[in-house]
Write a protein that holds these residues in place. Sequence first.
Motif, PDB file in Angstrom:
ATOM      1  N   ARG A  83     -21.457  30.096  -5.919  1.00 34.02           N
ATOM      2  CA  ARG A  83     -22.704  30.794  -6.236  1.00 34.02           C
ATOM      3  C   ARG A  83     -23.726  30.618  -5.122  1.00 34.02           C
ATOM      4  NH1 ARG A  83     -26.579  30.222 -11.668  1.00 34.02           N
ATOM      5  NH2 ARG A  83     -28.329  31.426 -10.818  1.00 34.02           N
ATOM      6  N   VAL A 106     -19.402  31.826 -16.472  1.00 30.14           N
ATOM      7  CA  VAL A 106     -19.862  33.210 -16.611  1.00 30.14           C
ATOM      8  C   VAL A 106     -21.264  33.370 -16.037  1.00 30.14           C
ATOM      9  CG1 VAL A 106     -20.548  34.992 -18.271  1.00 30.14           C
ATOM     10  CG2 VAL A 106     -18.407  33.765 -18.591  1.00 30.14           C
ATOM     11  N   ASP A 107     -22.139  32.397 -16.293  1.00 33.42           N
ATOM     12  CA  ASP A 107     -23.513  32.488 -15.789  1.00 33.42           C
ATOM     13  C   ASP A 107     -23.549  32.542 -14.267  1.00 33.42           C
ATOM     14  OD1 ASP A 107     -24.503  32.477 -18.349  1.00 33.42           O
ATOM     15  OD2 ASP A 107     -25.048  30.357 -18.351  1.00 33.42           O
ATOM     16  N   LYS A 110     -22.180  35.965 -13.125  1.00 33.03           N
ATOM     17  CA  LYS A 110     -23.164  37.043 -13.328  1.00 33.03           C
ATOM     18  C   LYS A 110     -24.266  36.966 -12.281  1.00 33.03           C
ATOM     19  CE  LYS A 110     -24.706  40.576 -15.735  1.00 33.03           C
ATOM     20  NZ  LYS A 110     -25.993  40.868 -15.112  1.00 33.03           N
ATOM     21  N   LEU A 113     -22.868  38.409  -9.112  1.00 30.45           N
ATOM     22  CA  LEU A 113     -22.774  39.871  -9.228  1.00 30.45           C
ATOM     23  C   LEU A 113     -24.156  40.507  -9.086  1.00 30.45           C
ATOM     24  CD1 LEU A 113     -21.189  42.459  -9.868  1.00 30.45           C
ATOM     25  CD2 LEU A 113     -21.437  41.908 -12.303  1.00 30.45           C
ATOM     26  N   ASP A 114     -25.137  39.922  -9.737  1.00 35.44           N
ATOM     27  CA  ASP A 114     -26.507  40.438  -9.637  1.00 35.44           C
ATOM     28  C   ASP A 114     -27.007  40.400  -8.197  1.00 35.44           C
ATOM     29  OD1 ASP A 114     -26.559  40.877 -12.357  1.00 35.44           O
ATOM     30  OD2 ASP A 114     -27.700  39.073 -12.832  1.00 35.44           O
ATOM     31  N   ARG A 323     -17.425  42.483  -9.658  1.00 32.06           N
ATOM     32  CA  ARG A 323     -17.376  42.910 -11.055  1.00 32.06           C
ATOM     33  C   ARG A 323     -16.054  42.493 -11.696  1.00 32.06           C
ATOM     34  NH1 ARG A 323     -20.617  44.138 -15.357  1.00 32.06           N
ATOM     35  NH2 ARG A 323     -19.420  45.337 -16.867  1.00 32.06           N
ATOM     36  N   TYR A 326     -16.143  38.764 -12.189  1.00 38.74           N
ATOM     37  CA  TYR A 326     -17.001  38.459 -13.340  1.00 38.74           C
ATOM     38  C   TYR A 326     -16.245  38.674 -14.648  1.00 38.74           C
ATOM     39  CZ  TYR A 326     -20.445  39.527 -16.985  1.00 38.74           C
ATOM     40  OH  TYR A 326     -21.122  39.588 -18.178  1.00 38.74           O
ATOM     41  N   ASN A 329     -13.984  35.816 -15.306  1.00 33.97           N
ATOM     42  CA  ASN A 329     -14.736  34.680 -15.841  1.00 33.97           C
ATOM     43  C   ASN A 329     -15.065  34.872 -17.322  1.00 33.97           C
ATOM     44  OD1 ASN A 329     -15.877  33.951 -12.703  1.00 33.97           O
ATOM     45  ND2 ASN A 329     -15.541  32.251 -14.118  1.00 33.97           N
ATOM     46  N   CYS A 330     -15.372  36.110 -17.714  1.00 35.67           N
ATOM     47  CA  CYS A 330     -15.647  36.403 -19.128  1.00 35.67           C
ATOM     48  C   CYS A 330     -14.407  36.160 -19.985  1.00 35.67           C
ATOM     49  CB  CYS A 330     -16.122  37.843 -19.293  1.00 35.67           C
ATOM     50  SG  CYS A 330     -17.748  38.184 -18.567  1.00 35.67           S
ATOM     51  N   ILE A 349     -18.548  41.045 -22.297  1.00 37.24           N
ATOM     52  CA  ILE A 349     -18.763  41.547 -20.935  1.00 37.24           C
ATOM     53  C   ILE A 349     -20.034  42.383 -20.933  1.00 37.24           C
ATOM     54  CG2 ILE A 349     -17.827  42.919 -19.040  1.00 37.24           C
ATOM     55  CD1 ILE A 349     -15.028  42.416 -20.240  1.00 37.24           C
ATOM     56  N   GLU A 350     -21.017  41.976 -20.154  1.00 39.39           N
ATOM     57  CA  GLU A 350     -22.275  42.725 -20.081  1.00 39.39           C
ATOM     58  C   GLU A 350     -22.136  43.930 -19.156  1.00 39.39           C
ATOM     59  OE1 GLU A 350     -25.557  40.290 -19.010  1.00 39.39           O
ATOM     60  OE2 GLU A 350     -25.206  38.834 -20.615  1.00 39.39           O
TER      61      GLU A 350
END
Length: 350
Positions: A83, A106-107, A110, A113-114, A323, A326, A329-330, A349-350
């Motif tokens: 990260r 996951v955090d 994400k 990804l962001d 993506r 991610y 990870n989800c 999955i958001e």
Amino acid sequence: MRKVNVGVLGYGFVQETFHLPSYKEIAEANVLAIAGRRKKRAEEVARKFGVKKVYSGDDFIEKACSDPEIDVIDIGLPNFLHRKAAEIAAENGKHIICEKPLARSVDDAKAMLDAVERYGVINCYAENQVFFPQTVRVKEMIENGAIGRVFWVRSREAHFGPHSAWFWNPELAGGGVLMDMGCHSVEVARYMIGKKPVEASAWSATLVHDTKAEDNSVALVRYEGGELGQAENSWAAHGGLDLRFEIYGSDGAIFIDTTRETGIRVFTVAPEEKVGYVVEKAEAKRGWMYPIWREHELYGYLPELQHFISCIGRDEKPRETFRDGYIVNCILDACYRSVKAGKWEKIVIE
């Protein structure tokens, strides 16, 4: 296509054995720098591969990511540094190649990804097993309808344990074998099935090694059409790396055995020093063996990095992105929740 200047973060097993040998064979890639905490080790690997620049010290990530000549940062660091490295690289406008798993949670995934979406950099999730020559060929056959509708994918990856101490610490790695090798297995199944994963059920246990992390796991992932992905992973299996896939369809089945069907079978009682390299995680070099050849190619690293470098040079989206990492990870997060709860868990999955 223009040359793509690469800054390599890390000098451990995955970089020295797979990524750096692959870059030597990619005409469009120019490894400009190697960066790592220990200066002596970074310089040693840089000399071995003819790399001119070395960044070291506690701020090696910041140094490499701020180099104006570097186009892409290749993250081959322990999971707990992914990260930080990705966010710093993105902030500096660098495209990114990140080794699996994308993150230890996951955090973290994400947030990574962001970051790449916020700064608009090309992001490549380095899941080498979907770039195996066999995997790519099988995917083509599936898309052509050769085995009908795929309804079950069984994947197995096993050996007797990882090579670096941090893997065994779930706080640093994010988990044990389910995280380390399960990330491969669930993504190959998702790639073959080609649908959205909806829920997971998993078992894990520490059966052989004296470690905080699980050394054996089985994960079941159900997809939106009812299809099943089955991932079997172990850090307690003797015999060297074992990589196998079974894909079942309504009109047929396909079997891939990457490490037991190399095209070479050897029986020897010669001294081990005369045998040389056999396969990753090999524990013995006598008796019957199945030596691997061009490991960096057969394990998908060369075609994977060729694809990523080509996409970066042409400003195109790669096959595997953050993506995808991610989503993996989800899936794994749902698996770990299932282990604790003892029931199927929804994949969020958001």
